[in-house]
Design an enzyme around this catalytic site. Structure first.
Site, PDB file in Angstrom:
ATOM      1  N   SER A  44       0.860  -1.060  -0.183  1.00 25.10           N
ATOM      2  CA  SER A  44       0.206   0.130  -0.103  1.00 25.10           C
ATOM      3  C   SER A  44       0.904   0.905   0.026  1.00 25.10           C
ATOM      4  O   SER A  44       0.583   2.172  -0.705  1.00 25.10           O
ATOM      5  CB  SER A  44      -0.908   0.146   1.361  1.00 25.10           C
ATOM      6  OG  SER A  44      -1.675  -1.177   1.225  1.00 25.10           O
ATOM      7  N   THR A  45       2.008   1.195   0.887  1.00 24.34           N
ATOM      8  CA  THR A  45       2.772   2.415   0.984  1.00 24.34           C
ATOM      9  C   THR A  45       3.526   2.720  -0.470  1.00 24.34           C
ATOM     10  O   THR A  45       3.721   3.773  -0.670  1.00 24.34           O
ATOM     11  CB  THR A  45       3.999   2.031   2.043  1.00 24.34           C
ATOM     12  OG1 THR A  45       2.917   1.784   3.360  1.00 24.34           O
ATOM     13  CG2 THR A  45       4.712   3.329   2.240  1.00 24.34           C
ATOM     14  N   TYR A 133      -1.412 -10.943   2.833  1.00 24.24           N
ATOM     15  CA  TYR A 133      -1.496  -9.668   3.350  1.00 24.24           C
ATOM     16  C   TYR A 133      -2.653  -9.402   3.836  1.00 24.24           C
ATOM     17  O   TYR A 133      -3.599  -9.105   3.084  1.00 24.24           O
ATOM     18  CB  TYR A 133      -0.858  -8.677   2.065  1.00 24.24           C
ATOM     19  CG  TYR A 133      -0.885  -7.336   2.486  1.00 24.24           C
ATOM     20  CD1 TYR A 133      -1.170  -6.778   3.681  1.00 24.24           C
ATOM     21  CD2 TYR A 133      -0.775  -6.208   1.250  1.00 24.24           C
ATOM     22  CE1 TYR A 133      -1.189  -5.447   3.949  1.00 24.24           C
ATOM     23  CE2 TYR A 133      -0.950  -5.012   1.629  1.00 24.24           C
ATOM     24  CZ  TYR A 133      -0.907  -4.349   2.864  1.00 24.24           C
ATOM     25  OH  TYR A 133      -0.815  -3.119   3.236  1.00 24.24           O
ATOM     26  N   LYS A 161       1.050 -10.983   7.134  1.00 24.25           N
ATOM     27  CA  LYS A 161       1.399  -9.426   7.311  1.00 24.25           C
ATOM     28  C   LYS A 161       0.147  -8.950   7.902  1.00 24.25           C
ATOM     29  O   LYS A 161      -0.879  -8.955   7.055  1.00 24.25           O
ATOM     30  CB  LYS A 161       1.668  -8.635   6.163  1.00 24.25           C
ATOM     31  CG  LYS A 161       2.069  -7.119   6.409  1.00 24.25           C
ATOM     32  CD  LYS A 161       2.404  -6.419   4.948  1.00 24.25           C
ATOM     33  CE  LYS A 161       2.652  -4.930   5.182  1.00 24.25           C
ATOM     34  NZ  LYS A 161       1.671  -4.221   5.477  1.00 24.25           N
ATOM     35  N   ASP A 187       1.843   0.346  12.404  1.00 29.41           N
ATOM     36  CA  ASP A 187       3.173   1.092  13.362  1.00 29.41           C
ATOM     37  C   ASP A 187       2.730   1.582  14.555  1.00 29.41           C
ATOM     38  O   ASP A 187       3.552   1.594  15.533  1.00 29.41           O
ATOM     39  CB  ASP A 187       3.692   1.982  12.394  1.00 29.41           C
ATOM     40  CG  ASP A 187       4.000   1.779  10.847  1.00 29.41           C
ATOM     41  OD1 ASP A 187       3.411   0.662  10.773  1.00 29.41           O
ATOM     42  OD2 ASP A 187       4.558   2.679  10.248  1.00 29.41           O
ATOM     43  N   GLU A 188       1.668   2.227  14.783  1.00 32.37           N
ATOM     44  CA  GLU A 188       1.179   2.803  15.820  1.00 32.37           C
ATOM     45  C   GLU A 188       0.729   2.014  16.964  1.00 32.37           C
ATOM     46  O   GLU A 188       0.524   2.124  18.184  1.00 32.37           O
ATOM     47  CB  GLU A 188      -0.043   3.868  15.574  1.00 32.37           C
ATOM     48  CG  GLU A 188      -1.348   3.392  15.025  1.00 32.37           C
ATOM     49  CD  GLU A 188      -0.892   3.451  13.405  1.00 32.37           C
ATOM     50  OE1 GLU A 188      -0.037   2.715  12.881  1.00 32.37           O
ATOM     51  OE2 GLU A 188      -1.921   4.002  12.619  1.00 32.37           O
ATOM     52  N   SER A 204       5.003   1.782   7.037  1.00 36.94           N
ATOM     53  CA  SER A 204       5.419   2.815   6.074  1.00 36.94           C
ATOM     54  C   SER A 204       6.244   3.907   6.983  1.00 36.94           C
ATOM     55  O   SER A 204       7.103   4.457   6.346  1.00 36.94           O
ATOM     56  CB  SER A 204       4.096   3.772   5.620  1.00 36.94           C
ATOM     57  OG  SER A 204       3.293   4.118   6.894  1.00 36.94           O
TER      58      SER A 204
HETATM   59  O1  MN9 Z   1       0.723  -1.649   6.186  1.00 38.56           O
HETATM   60  C1  MN9 Z   1       0.848   0.807   6.546  1.00 38.56           C
HETATM   61  N1  MN9 Z   1      -0.514   0.660   6.187  1.00 38.56           N
HETATM   62  C2  MN9 Z   1      -0.887   1.448   5.363  1.00 38.56           C
HETATM   63  C3  MN9 Z   1       1.460  -0.712   6.519  1.00 38.56           C
HETATM   64  O2  MN9 Z   1      -0.176   2.343   4.777  1.00 38.56           O
HETATM   65  C4  MN9 Z   1      -2.198   1.274   4.846  1.00 38.56           C
HETATM   66  C5  MN9 Z   1       1.094   1.117   8.114  1.00 38.56           C
HETATM   67  O3  MN9 Z   1       2.483   1.235   8.017  1.00 38.56           O
HETATM   68  C6  MN9 Z   1       0.273   2.464   8.319  1.00 38.56           C
HETATM   69  O4  MN9 Z   1       0.673   3.563   7.275  1.00 38.56           O
HETATM   70  C7  MN9 Z   1       0.875   3.305   9.487  1.00 38.56           C
HETATM   71  C8  MN9 Z   1      -0.040   4.577   9.897  1.00 38.56           C
HETATM   72  O5  MN9 Z   1      -1.289   4.243  10.005  1.00 38.56           O
HETATM   73  O6  MN9 Z   1       0.738   2.221  10.500  1.00 38.56           O
END
Ligand code: MN9
Length: 290
Positions: A44-45, A133, A161, A187-188, A204
């Site tokens: 996605s990123t 994923y 994932k 990540d959060e 990301s």
């Molecule tokens: O999969 C990312 N998901 C998306 C990984 O971008 C949809 C995450 O790294 C998020 O960007 C991140 C912030 O919400 O956790």
């Protein structure tokens, strides 16, 4: 040791053409400065679902050429077109990618049998291993414990994932499949995922924030939960600010502040305006300027 992966971004020019030099700079930064264990390419990123088929191939080729054998690489090949997914799985396997991944098929509503066929088809003709994923918030597709179990009947399907805030399910999955590779995708929520014994994380924000995430993992493994929580708090202040400023273009704008030429996002993602640029500059100064 738990593994840390950045979800690789794709640098574009203003018209949505791939900027190869920018992609190489981001890969180098992840290897040389962030010292990540690996990269998730085509997720996605990476704005992968906005790319033309030949652009996906271009990104996969650039990434393995730049990273070589220095770090682990996972290629996300899932697509709305199963034939394309299969062709990409073969393409990246031939390039030397040690692992592939595929998003759950989305947009149309598929039965679980169809989802299972999709995964078995993708891995059928390639000598490679696949990580599911799962990102229900974006795909609308959630898999149950029993459905993961059925997918894992295929020995080539080795992990998940897991980009999902359902920690009950994460605990069930972790303890039911102790030998599967589970990589956390939000990540959060790294700390609660670590508490449930994931094998690592892909995200990301690690493009910018890998040193904090690594320090948090180390504190967690040393049993210093207070420290891990404090680090997660600062990371989440940064992540909240990134989300409020529009995360995809903002990650790139902060990279530009750091001298890494991450370029633009691809339309219909936002073009940066002055307010967004000022916001990104402040995020850089508050969290990423050393
Ligand atoms: O999969 C990312 N998901 C998306 C990984 O971008 C949809 C995450 O790294 C998020 O960007 C991140 C912030 O919400 O956790």
């Amino acid at each position: 040791m738990k593994k840390l992966y950045s979800a690789l971004m794709t640098a574009f020019d203003e018209n949505g053409n791939i900027n190869e030099a920018g992609i190489r700079e981001m890969i180098r930064y992840n290897i040389d400065v962030n010292k990540v264990d690996g990269l998730y390419v085509g997720g996605s990123t990476g704005e992968n679902f906005l790319l033309a088929p030949e652009q996906k191939r271009e990104v996969f080729k650039i990434a393995i050429d730049e990273a070589k054998d220095d770090i682990d690489l996972i290629a996300q090949v899932g697509s709305l077109d199963l034939n394309e997914s299969k062709a990409l799985a073969k393409y990246v396997t031939d390039l030397g990618y040690p692992k592939i991944s595929a998003v759950t098929p989305f947009y149309y509503q598929y039965s679980f049998e169809q989802i299972k066929d999709y995964y078995n088809e993708i891995v059928k003709d390639v000598d490679n291993k696949l990580i599911i994923y799962s990102i229900p918030a974006l795909t609308g597709v959630g898999l149950s414990l029993e459905q993961f179990a059925e997918l894992f009947e295929n020995p080539k399907i080795i992990g998940i994932k897991y980009t999902n805030a359902d920690f009950f399910l994460l605990e069930r999955v972790r303890n039911t499949f102790p030998d599967k590779l589970i990589l956390s995708g939000f990540d959060e929520m790294l700390l609660p995922a670590l508490a449930l014994d994931v094998d690592g994380a892909i995200g990301s924000t690690y493009n910018l924030n890998a040193p904090r995430a690594r320090a948090e993992m180390e504190a967690f493994e040393a049993g210093d939960i207070d420290k891990a929580r404090q680090i997660q708090k600062v990371s989440n202040d940064a992540i909240s600010a990134l989300i409020a400023n529009d995360i995809y273009p903002s990650l790139k704008l902060v990279f530009e502040e750091m001298g890494v030429h991450a370029g633009f996002t691809k339309a219909p993602m936002a073009k940066p305006n002055d307010k967004m640029r000022a916001g990104a500059k402040k995020i850089y100064e508050d969290y990423f300027k050393d």
